[in-house]
Design an enzyme around this catalytic site. Structure first.
Site, PDB file in Angstrom:
ATOM      1  N   CYS A 122     -10.382   0.205  -5.288  1.00 28.40           N
ATOM      2  CA  CYS A 122     -10.298   1.737  -4.433  1.00 28.40           C
ATOM      3  C   CYS A 122     -10.297   2.352  -5.892  1.00 28.40           C
ATOM      4  O   CYS A 122      -9.625   3.751  -4.942  1.00 28.40           O
ATOM      5  CB  CYS A 122      -8.812   1.119  -4.154  1.00 28.40           C
ATOM      6  SG  CYS A 122      -8.980  -0.090  -2.661  1.00 28.40           S
ATOM      7  N   HIS A 263      -5.609   7.650  -2.414  1.00 28.07           N
ATOM      8  CA  HIS A 263      -6.247   6.468  -1.267  1.00 28.07           C
ATOM      9  C   HIS A 263      -5.727   5.873  -0.563  1.00 28.07           C
ATOM     10  O   HIS A 263      -4.126   6.531  -0.563  1.00 28.07           O
ATOM     11  CB  HIS A 263      -6.218   5.402  -2.931  1.00 28.07           C
ATOM     12  CG  HIS A 263      -7.186   3.905  -2.036  1.00 28.07           C
ATOM     13  ND1 HIS A 263      -7.688   4.005  -1.412  1.00 28.07           N
ATOM     14  CD2 HIS A 263      -6.000   2.703  -2.131  1.00 28.07           C
ATOM     15  CE1 HIS A 263      -8.006   2.431  -1.218  1.00 28.07           C
ATOM     16  NE2 HIS A 263      -6.635   1.984  -1.921  1.00 28.07           N
ATOM     17  N   ASN A 293      -8.738   1.436   5.713  1.00 33.11           N
ATOM     18  CA  ASN A 293      -8.632   1.694   3.537  1.00 33.11           C
ATOM     19  C   ASN A 293     -10.921   1.226   3.739  1.00 33.11           C
ATOM     20  O   ASN A 293     -11.102  -0.529   3.820  1.00 33.11           O
ATOM     21  CB  ASN A 293      -7.735   0.232   3.195  1.00 33.11           C
ATOM     22  CG  ASN A 293      -8.330   0.350   1.939  1.00 33.11           C
ATOM     23  OD1 ASN A 293      -9.347   1.477   1.092  1.00 33.11           O
ATOM     24  ND2 ASN A 293      -7.218  -0.739   0.642  1.00 33.11           N
TER      25      ASN A 293
HETATM   26  O1  UT7 Z   1      -6.245   0.154  -1.134  1.00 35.49           O
HETATM   27  C1  UT7 Z   1      -6.616  -1.953  -1.983  1.00 35.49           C
HETATM   28  C2  UT7 Z   1      -4.870  -3.022  -2.400  1.00 35.49           C
HETATM   29  N1  UT7 Z   1      -4.392  -3.355  -1.874  1.00 35.49           N
HETATM   30  C3  UT7 Z   1      -3.037  -2.830  -0.585  1.00 35.49           C
HETATM   31  O2  UT7 Z   1      -2.270  -1.319  -1.023  1.00 35.49           O
HETATM   32  C4  UT7 Z   1      -2.724  -3.268   0.000  1.00 35.49           C
HETATM   33  C5  UT7 Z   1      -1.022  -3.287   0.057  1.00 35.49           C
HETATM   34  N2  UT7 Z   1      -0.556  -4.524   0.678  1.00 35.49           N
HETATM   35  C6  UT7 Z   1       0.304  -4.050   2.211  1.00 35.49           C
HETATM   36  O3  UT7 Z   1      -0.244  -2.444   2.672  1.00 35.49           O
HETATM   37  C7  UT7 Z   1       1.209  -4.307   2.947  1.00 35.49           C
HETATM   38  O4  UT7 Z   1       1.414  -6.114   2.303  1.00 35.49           O
HETATM   39  C8  UT7 Z   1       0.280  -5.518   4.281  1.00 35.49           C
HETATM   40  C9  UT7 Z   1       0.056  -4.656   4.923  1.00 35.49           C
HETATM   41  C10 UT7 Z   1      -1.116  -6.362   3.455  1.00 35.49           C
HETATM   42  C11 UT7 Z   1       1.850  -6.222   4.829  1.00 35.49           C
HETATM   43  O5  UT7 Z   1       2.668  -5.988   5.251  1.00 35.49           O
HETATM   44  P1  UT7 Z   1       3.662  -6.358   4.829  1.00 35.49           P
HETATM   45  O6  UT7 Z   1       5.136  -5.852   5.584  1.00 35.49           O
HETATM   46  O7  UT7 Z   1       4.642  -6.253   3.352  1.00 35.49           O
HETATM   47  O8  UT7 Z   1       3.843  -7.941   5.217  1.00 35.49           O
HETATM   48  P2  UT7 Z   1       3.650  -9.387   4.269  1.00 35.49           P
HETATM   49  O9  UT7 Z   1       2.973  -9.521   3.624  1.00 35.49           O
HETATM   50  O10 UT7 Z   1       5.594  -9.087   3.523  1.00 35.49           O
HETATM   51  O11 UT7 Z   1       4.310 -10.224   5.742  1.00 35.49           O
HETATM   52  C12 UT7 Z   1       5.598 -10.206   6.767  1.00 35.49           C
HETATM   53  C13 UT7 Z   1       5.321 -11.071   7.322  1.00 35.49           C
HETATM   54  C14 UT7 Z   1       4.809 -12.255   7.874  1.00 35.49           C
HETATM   55  O12 UT7 Z   1       5.538 -12.915   8.640  1.00 35.49           O
HETATM   56  P3  UT7 Z   1       6.504 -14.141   8.031  1.00 35.49           P
HETATM   57  O13 UT7 Z   1       6.560 -14.859   7.203  1.00 35.49           O
HETATM   58  O14 UT7 Z   1       8.029 -12.747   7.493  1.00 35.49           O
HETATM   59  O15 UT7 Z   1       6.863 -14.836   9.139  1.00 35.49           O
HETATM   60  C15 UT7 Z   1       3.060 -12.066   8.071  1.00 35.49           C
HETATM   61  O16 UT7 Z   1       2.896 -13.433   8.058  1.00 35.49           O
HETATM   62  O17 UT7 Z   1       4.307 -10.398   8.703  1.00 35.49           O
HETATM   63  C16 UT7 Z   1       3.448 -11.143   9.440  1.00 35.49           C
HETATM   64  N3  UT7 Z   1       1.869 -11.017   9.641  1.00 35.49           N
HETATM   65  C17 UT7 Z   1       1.249 -10.377  10.044  1.00 35.49           C
HETATM   66  N4  UT7 Z   1       2.240  -9.878  11.432  1.00 35.49           N
HETATM   67  C18 UT7 Z   1       1.802  -9.419  12.618  1.00 35.49           C
HETATM   68  C19 UT7 Z   1       0.800 -10.673   8.299  1.00 35.49           C
HETATM   69  N5  UT7 Z   1      -0.357  -9.511   8.918  1.00 35.49           N
HETATM   70  C20 UT7 Z   1       0.176  -9.972  10.267  1.00 35.49           C
HETATM   71  C21 UT7 Z   1      -0.545  -8.931  11.201  1.00 35.49           C
HETATM   72  N6  UT7 Z   1       0.020  -9.011  12.535  1.00 35.49           N
HETATM   73  N7  UT7 Z   1      -1.434  -8.566  10.910  1.00 35.49           N
END
Ligand code: UT7
Length: 338
Positions: A122, A263, A293
């Site tokens: 990125c 980004h 992204n």
């Molecule tokens: O450019 C490359 C660099 N990448 C980034 O900058 C990405 C940075 N990270 C993020 O943007 C975020 O961490 C994500 C968007 C990837 C995820 O969001 P989050 O708020 O950090 O969610 P999480 O991974 O902590 O997951 C929270 C919950 C989990 O469920 P439980 O364990 O709390 O029951 C996940 O299983 O959300 C669940 N989850 C989803 N639910 C519905 C994860 N993905 C999804 C989804 N839809 N697509």
């Protein structure tokens, strides 16, 4: 820690044109909700993304890069024959080799150029921008084409809801030329890599460590693997920390910026960085809702959005910032030229 010297050359490089391109096919949050267990509400709230563009079969990063480059050159009114160097930032090259830059050169019809690909995920575009700028500042070249292009859909597992909602395909291109005087153009940068972040965002197989095999395919190791929360934490901290370092050593604060072009990985990361820098939202360019992204494509795509929306004017102080796989981090300060 990376280079902290400010450029002292008499010649500065400027961005003299921009172009961007996304493939026409849309993949909306509603489409994804039919493929994995997710919802429009979850994706919009957690990331800010509403839709992303995805290529049709047979369309590769070089194709997106060529389309972006054509628009960039047309906007400047120059012929491809004037290009001396082509740098393509990408993590999804058409193939391992030859370099995507060679394929772009051939498709664009650039008769006399050299070039190469740059892999920094990125942060690929701002890294390529800086390398291109050095070629101009040294006096070696007068027209350098810098492209950020990625077909992320080629390395995404569309059964993994934690990654498939984030990424899209797209490309942007800028032209770098020498700047008249030292008021405008690229001013300074602060880039940094931290390889201890490799385990939290990578594509494990396909390289020399794990060459392709039936086992790597069965284990889905040719797809993006990400610990989203770990990347999020690092990105929020690094984007603002590095921006502060760059601004402070140039005697500036966030209040001096006319435009912040980050980004586009997550709207929450962008807004948190803007808040830490004391930047009002109207100076922050966000188009993640439309494109997701696109990795190396995001910053030039956002630059193009800023230009077309009239939010980027000659003389504006502009900050670019990114964090990506590696980890790689980039911050660039420039004064907009056209
Ligand atoms: O450019 C490359 C660099 N990448 C980034 O900058 C990405 C940075 N990270 C993020 O943007 C975020 O961490 C994500 C968007 C990837 C995820 O969001 P989050 O708020 O950090 O969610 P999480 O991974 O902590 O997951 C929270 C919950 C989990 O469920 P439980 O364990 O709390 O029951 C996940 O299983 O959300 C669940 N989850 C989803 N639910 C519905 C994860 N993905 C999804 C989804 N839809 N697509």
């Amino acid at each position: 820690m990376s280079l902290t010297l400010k450029p002292r050359n008499s010649v500065r490089a400027k961005i003299s044109s921009v172009g961007s391109y996304v493939p026409p096919r849309l993949l909306t949050n509603a489409d994804l909700a039919k493929m994995v267990s997710t919802s429009d509400e979850w994706i919009t709230e957690r990331t800010g993304i509403r839709e992303r563009h995805i290529v049709d079969k047979g369309v590769a990063s070089s194709d997106l890069g060529v389309e972006a480059a054509k628009i960039c050159l047309a906007r400047r009114g120059i012929d491809p024959s004037e290009i001396e160097v082509i740098i393509v930032a990408t993590v999804t090259p058409d193939m391992a080799f030859p370099a995507t830059a060679c394929l772009v050169q051939n498709k664009l019809g650039v008769p006399h150029a050299w070039g190469f690909d740059l892999s920094a995920a990125c942060s690929g575009f701002p890294y390529a921008l800086q390398v291109g700028a050095k070629l101009v500042e040294s006096g070696a070249h007068k027209k350098v084409l810098v492209i950020g292009a990625d077909v992320m859909s080629s390395i995404i597992d569309y059964t993994d809801r934690s990654t498939c909602i984030i990424f899209g395909d797209g490309a942007g291109a800028v032209l770098l030329e020498p700047c008249e005087g030292d008021e405008l153009g690229l001013i300074d940068y602060f880039h940094e890599i931290d390889g201890s972040g490799a385990p939290v965002l990578n594509m494990p197989a396909g390289g020399s460590l794990l060459p392709p095999s039936h086992a790597t395919v069965d284990a889905k190791q040719h797809f993006v693997h990400q610990d989203g929360a770990a990347v999020y934490k690092f990105a929020v901290r690094k984007m603002s920390e590095n921006a502060e370092i760059l601004l402070t050593r140039n005697g500036l604060t966030g209040a001096d910026l006319g435009c912040f072009i980050p980004h586009q990985a997550n709207k929450r990361i962008i807004l948190s960085t803007a808040e830490r820098l004391g930047l009002p939202e109207d100076r922050v360019i966000i188009n993640i809702d439309r494109y997701g992204n696109t990795t190396a494509g995001t910053i030039p795509l956002a630059m193009n959005t800023a230009l077309e929306e009239g939010r980027l004017k000659k003389g504006d102080l502009v900050l670019l910032a990114s964090v990506g796989a590696g980890f790689t981090a980039a911050t660039t300060l420039l004064r907009w030229e056209f």
